[in-house]
Design an enzyme around this catalytic site. Structure first.
Site, PDB file in Angstrom:
ATOM      1  N   LYS A   1     -36.879   8.168  54.817  1.00  0.00           N
ATOM      2  CA  LYS A   1     -35.473   7.890  55.089  1.00  0.00           C
ATOM      3  C   LYS A   1     -34.646   9.165  54.995  1.00  0.00           C
ATOM      4  CE  LYS A   1     -35.419   2.998  53.855  1.00  0.00           C
ATOM      5  NZ  LYS A   1     -34.805   1.936  53.051  1.00  0.00           N
TER       6      LYS A   1
ATOM      7  N   GLY B   1     -47.571  -2.349  50.456  1.00  0.00           N
ATOM      8  CA  GLY B   1     -46.963  -1.801  51.663  1.00  0.00           C
ATOM      9  C   GLY B   1     -47.802  -0.787  52.422  1.00  0.00           C
TER      10      GLY B   1
ATOM     11  N   ASP C   1     -38.578   6.447  49.742  1.00  0.00           N
ATOM     12  CA  ASP C   1     -37.206   5.962  49.572  1.00  0.00           C
ATOM     13  C   ASP C   1     -36.584   6.745  48.415  1.00  0.00           C
ATOM     14  OD1 ASP C   1     -34.910   4.470  49.588  1.00  0.00           O
ATOM     15  OD2 ASP C   1     -35.801   2.687  48.701  1.00  0.00           O
TER      16      ASP C   1
ATOM     17  N   PHE D   1     -32.613  -0.572  55.998  1.00  0.00           N
ATOM     18  CA  PHE D   1     -33.732  -1.343  55.467  1.00  0.00           C
ATOM     19  C   PHE D   1     -34.633  -1.784  56.624  1.00  0.00           C
ATOM     20  CE2 PHE D   1     -36.012  -4.939  53.734  1.00  0.00           C
ATOM     21  CZ  PHE D   1     -36.418  -4.419  52.527  1.00  0.00           C
TER      22      PHE D   1
ATOM     23  N   ASP E   1     -42.039  -5.015  53.665  1.00  0.00           N
ATOM     24  CA  ASP E   1     -41.667  -6.421  53.471  1.00  0.00           C
ATOM     25  C   ASP E   1     -40.204  -6.583  53.104  1.00  0.00           C
ATOM     26  OD1 ASP E   1     -42.177  -5.229  50.797  1.00  0.00           O
ATOM     27  OD2 ASP E   1     -41.703  -7.248  50.105  1.00  0.00           O
TER      28      ASP E   1
HETATM   29  P1  IMP Z   1     -39.677   4.528  46.385  1.00  0.00           P
HETATM   30  O1  IMP Z   1     -38.239   4.164  46.116  1.00  0.00           O
HETATM   31  O2  IMP Z   1     -39.811   5.819  47.186  1.00  0.00           O
HETATM   32  O3  IMP Z   1     -40.453   4.540  45.117  1.00  0.00           O
HETATM   33  O4  IMP Z   1     -40.247   3.396  47.329  1.00  0.00           O
HETATM   34  C1  IMP Z   1     -40.820   2.290  46.764  1.00  0.00           C
HETATM   35  C2  IMP Z   1     -41.185   1.225  47.702  1.00  0.00           C
HETATM   36  O5  IMP Z   1     -39.981   0.564  48.083  1.00  0.00           O
HETATM   37  C3  IMP Z   1     -41.867   1.546  49.014  1.00  0.00           C
HETATM   38  O6  IMP Z   1     -43.226   1.767  48.905  1.00  0.00           O
HETATM   39  C4  IMP Z   1     -41.592   0.247  49.744  1.00  0.00           C
HETATM   40  O7  IMP Z   1     -42.526  -0.740  49.351  1.00  0.00           O
HETATM   41  C5  IMP Z   1     -40.201  -0.157  49.233  1.00  0.00           C
HETATM   42  N1  IMP Z   1     -39.169   0.166  50.238  1.00  0.00           N
HETATM   43  C6  IMP Z   1     -38.338   1.216  50.273  1.00  0.00           C
HETATM   44  N2  IMP Z   1     -37.523   1.171  51.347  1.00  0.00           N
HETATM   45  C7  IMP Z   1     -37.864   0.034  52.016  1.00  0.00           C
HETATM   46  C8  IMP Z   1     -37.401  -0.574  53.241  1.00  0.00           C
HETATM   47  O8  IMP Z   1     -36.513  -0.096  53.968  1.00  0.00           O
HETATM   48  N3  IMP Z   1     -38.024  -1.739  53.582  1.00  0.00           N
HETATM   49  C9  IMP Z   1     -38.998  -2.311  52.848  1.00  0.00           C
HETATM   50  N4  IMP Z   1     -39.467  -1.777  51.703  1.00  0.00           N
HETATM   51  C10 IMP Z   1     -38.900  -0.610  51.305  1.00  0.00           C
HETATM   52 MG    MG Z   2     -42.257  -3.273  49.130  1.00  0.00          MG
END
Ligand code: IMP
Ligand code: MG
Length: 174
Positions: free
Chosen positions: A130, A43, A102, A149, A156
């Site tokens: 977010k 990403g 996220d 999302f 993706d």
């Molecule tokens: P984390 O939950 O902060 O560890 O985020 C992990 C990964 O989840 C991010 O690097 C993205 O690849 C994916 N992700 C989180 N939110 C979204 C979204 O809204 N769309 C697409 N991918 C997401």
């Molecule tokens: Mg992803």
């Protein structure tokens, strides 16, 4: 799935202007450091490619691969690093570059693994944060966004839509 079902949240021009401003700030902050850009694949690769070209400092590139989402739209909570931590980060000032904050687990795990591998410091740059992640810190943040999302510009849905140049959010059908 049809990209028309997703409306534009941030268009490509708005993103480019913000990324350029982040590049200027990082250039100013990281003068004289042994800078190492660590894109979080997959990403973070689009942001990293654009951002690197806005940073006018010598730097090296050490991508890391992380996955946590599986094929759904809610975080699995488990972060996998299938390729481990890249060699060569020891003694460097690392800038982790990812698409979105996220749950924050990905950056938290990568930060500690990079420090374990001998990184001198670890900063973080993310394009999107977010609403419900507002309490999670990052050194450089592109945009604050609602808890929706999103896809495009590296983000993706089950592996698709990363190459869309704008960031889009799923349209509520009412
Ligand atoms: P984390 O939950 O902060 O560890 O985020 C992990 C990964 O989840 C991010 O690097 C993205 O690849 C994916 N992700 C989180 N939110 C979204 C979204 O809204 N769309 C697409 N991918 C997401
Ligand atoms: Mg992803």
């Amino acid at each position: 799935m049809n990209p028309e079902l997703f409306e534009i949240l941030l268009d490509r021009h708005t993103i480019a202007v913000r990324v350029a401003a982040l590049g200027v700030k990082i250039t100013r902050d990281m003068q004289g450091s042994d800078l190492c850009i660590v894109p979080v694949m997959d990403g973070g690769m689009i942001l990293a490619a654009d951002l690197m070209r806005e940073i006018t400092l010598p730097l090296t590139l050490h991508p890391v691969k992380a996955s946590s989402y599986g094929d759904g739209t809610t975080s699995s909570g488990n972060v996998h690093l299938p390729l481990g931590i890249p060699e060569g980060v020891s003694g460097k000032e690392c800038l982790l570059v990812d698409d979105i904050l996220d749950t924050g687990k990905t950056l938290e795990i990568l930060r500690s693994r990079l420090l374990e591998a001998g990184a001198k410091s670890v900063r973080t740059c993310i394009l999107l944060r977010k609403e419900y992640a507002k309490h999670l810190p990052a050194d450089y943040i592109g945009f604050e966004i609602p808890d929706k999302f999103v896809i495009g510009y590296g983000l993706d849905l089950a592996g698709s839509y990363r190459s869309l140049p704008d960031i889009r959010v799923f349209k509520e059908l009412s």
